[in-house]
Design a protein around this motif. Structure first.
Motif, mmCIF file in Angstrom:
data_model
loop_
_atom_site.group_PDB
_atom_site.id
_atom_site.type_symbol
_atom_site.label_atom_id
_atom_site.label_comp_id
_atom_site.label_asym_id
_atom_site.label_seq_id
_atom_site.Cartn_x
_atom_site.Cartn_y
_atom_site.Cartn_z
ATOM 1 N N MET A 83 -8.511 26.329 76.546
ATOM 2 C CA MET A 83 -7.720 25.113 76.701
ATOM 3 C C MET A 83 -6.599 25.125 75.668
ATOM 4 S SD MET A 83 -10.744 22.315 77.361
ATOM 5 C CE MET A 83 -11.296 22.330 75.667
ATOM 6 N N ASN A 84 -5.378 25.216 76.142
ATOM 7 C CA ASN A 84 -4.208 25.215 75.277
ATOM 8 C C ASN A 84 -3.379 23.952 75.504
ATOM 9 O OD1 ASN A 84 -4.900 27.839 74.376
ATOM 10 N ND2 ASN A 84 -3.740 28.779 76.052
ATOM 11 N N SER A 85 -2.484 23.691 74.580
ATOM 12 C CA SER A 85 -1.599 22.521 74.690
ATOM 13 C C SER A 85 -2.388 21.257 75.004
ATOM 14 C CB SER A 85 -0.529 22.765 75.763
ATOM 15 O OG SER A 85 0.222 23.929 75.480
ATOM 16 N N LEU A 86 -3.456 21.062 74.277
ATOM 17 C CA LEU A 86 -4.327 19.916 74.530
ATOM 18 C C LEU A 86 -3.617 18.599 74.251
ATOM 19 C CD1 LEU A 86 -7.620 21.409 73.177
ATOM 20 C CD2 LEU A 86 -7.321 20.448 75.456
ATOM 21 N N ARG A 87 -3.977 17.600 75.020
ATOM 22 C CA ARG A 87 -3.387 16.266 74.944
ATOM 23 C C ARG A 87 -4.477 15.248 74.698
ATOM 24 N NH1 ARG A 87 -0.530 17.187 80.836
ATOM 25 N NH2 ARG A 87 0.949 18.838 80.221
ATOM 26 N N PRO A 88 -4.138 14.084 74.156
ATOM 27 C CA PRO A 88 -5.162 13.053 73.953
ATOM 28 C C PRO A 88 -5.897 12.702 75.247
ATOM 29 C CG PRO A 88 -3.210 12.515 72.703
ATOM 30 C CD PRO A 88 -2.852 13.720 73.538
ATOM 31 N N GLU A 89 -5.229 12.767 76.385
ATOM 32 C CA GLU A 89 -5.891 12.433 77.644
ATOM 33 C C GLU A 89 -6.895 13.505 78.096
ATOM 34 O OE1 GLU A 89 -2.583 12.558 77.080
ATOM 35 O OE2 GLU A 89 -1.489 13.443 78.778
ATOM 36 N N ASP A 90 -6.953 14.623 77.399
ATOM 37 C CA ASP A 90 -7.988 15.623 77.682
ATOM 38 C C ASP A 90 -9.305 15.285 76.992
ATOM 39 O OD1 ASP A 90 -5.424 18.098 77.366
ATOM 40 O OD2 ASP A 90 -6.331 17.384 79.234
ATOM 41 N N THR A 91 -9.298 14.264 76.161
ATOM 42 C CA THR A 91 -10.510 13.853 75.455
ATOM 43 C C THR A 91 -11.585 13.440 76.448
ATOM 44 O OG1 THR A 91 -9.311 13.163 73.478
ATOM 45 C CG2 THR A 91 -11.474 12.162 73.862
ATOM 46 N N ALA A 92 -12.751 14.066 76.340
ATOM 47 C CA ALA A 92 -13.852 13.801 77.272
ATOM 48 C C ALA A 92 -15.062 14.630 76.848
ATOM 49 C CB ALA A 92 -13.449 14.184 78.703
#
Length: 126
Positions: A83-92
């Motif tokens: 997982m690259n370029s992670l964003r806050p909306e990937d939080t789970a």
């Protein structure tokens, strides 16, 4: 007894990377379809990326295309999710699932069969 185990979750900053791994200590995953799913608080579980056991064809949700890569390492009996370029909306919480499904998209659509791991938390700070 088969048991899927996820690892590699953690806390990362916006734009960072993590690599998740899914393995089964009892059975070979070579011929299974494996899916990575995630569930954020207050949201339904969604299929993120899946790979089938026949030809290793893959599927990615639109939200992760170009950022996440699923891969299989039969020698290690693992299915990884880079997982690259992670964003806050990937939080789970990220879960892996194993099943006998013929297409990667059908695997990611979810269904009542197959078996799940316990999940690993991914948190992306802004």
């Amino acid at each position: 007894q088969s048991q899927l185990v996820e690892s590699g979750g953690g806390l990362v900053q916006n734009g960072g990377s993590l690599r998740l791994s899914c393995t089964d200590s009892a059975f070979s995953l070579d011929y299974y379809a494996i899916g990575w799913f995630r569930q954020a608080p207050g949201k339904e579980r969604e299929g993120v990326s899946c790979i089938v056991g026949t030809d290793d064809s893959t599927y990615y949700a639109d939200s992760v295309k170009g950022r996440f890569t699923i891969s299989r390492d039969n020698a290690k009996n693992t299915i990884d999710l880079q997982m690259n370029s992670l964003r806050p909306e990937d939080t789970a919480i990220y879960y892996c699932k194993a099943d006998i499904i013929s297409t990667a998209q059908a695997m990611c659509d979810g269904g009542p069969t197959g078996y799940w791991g316990q999940g690993t938390q991914v948190t992306v700070s802004s």
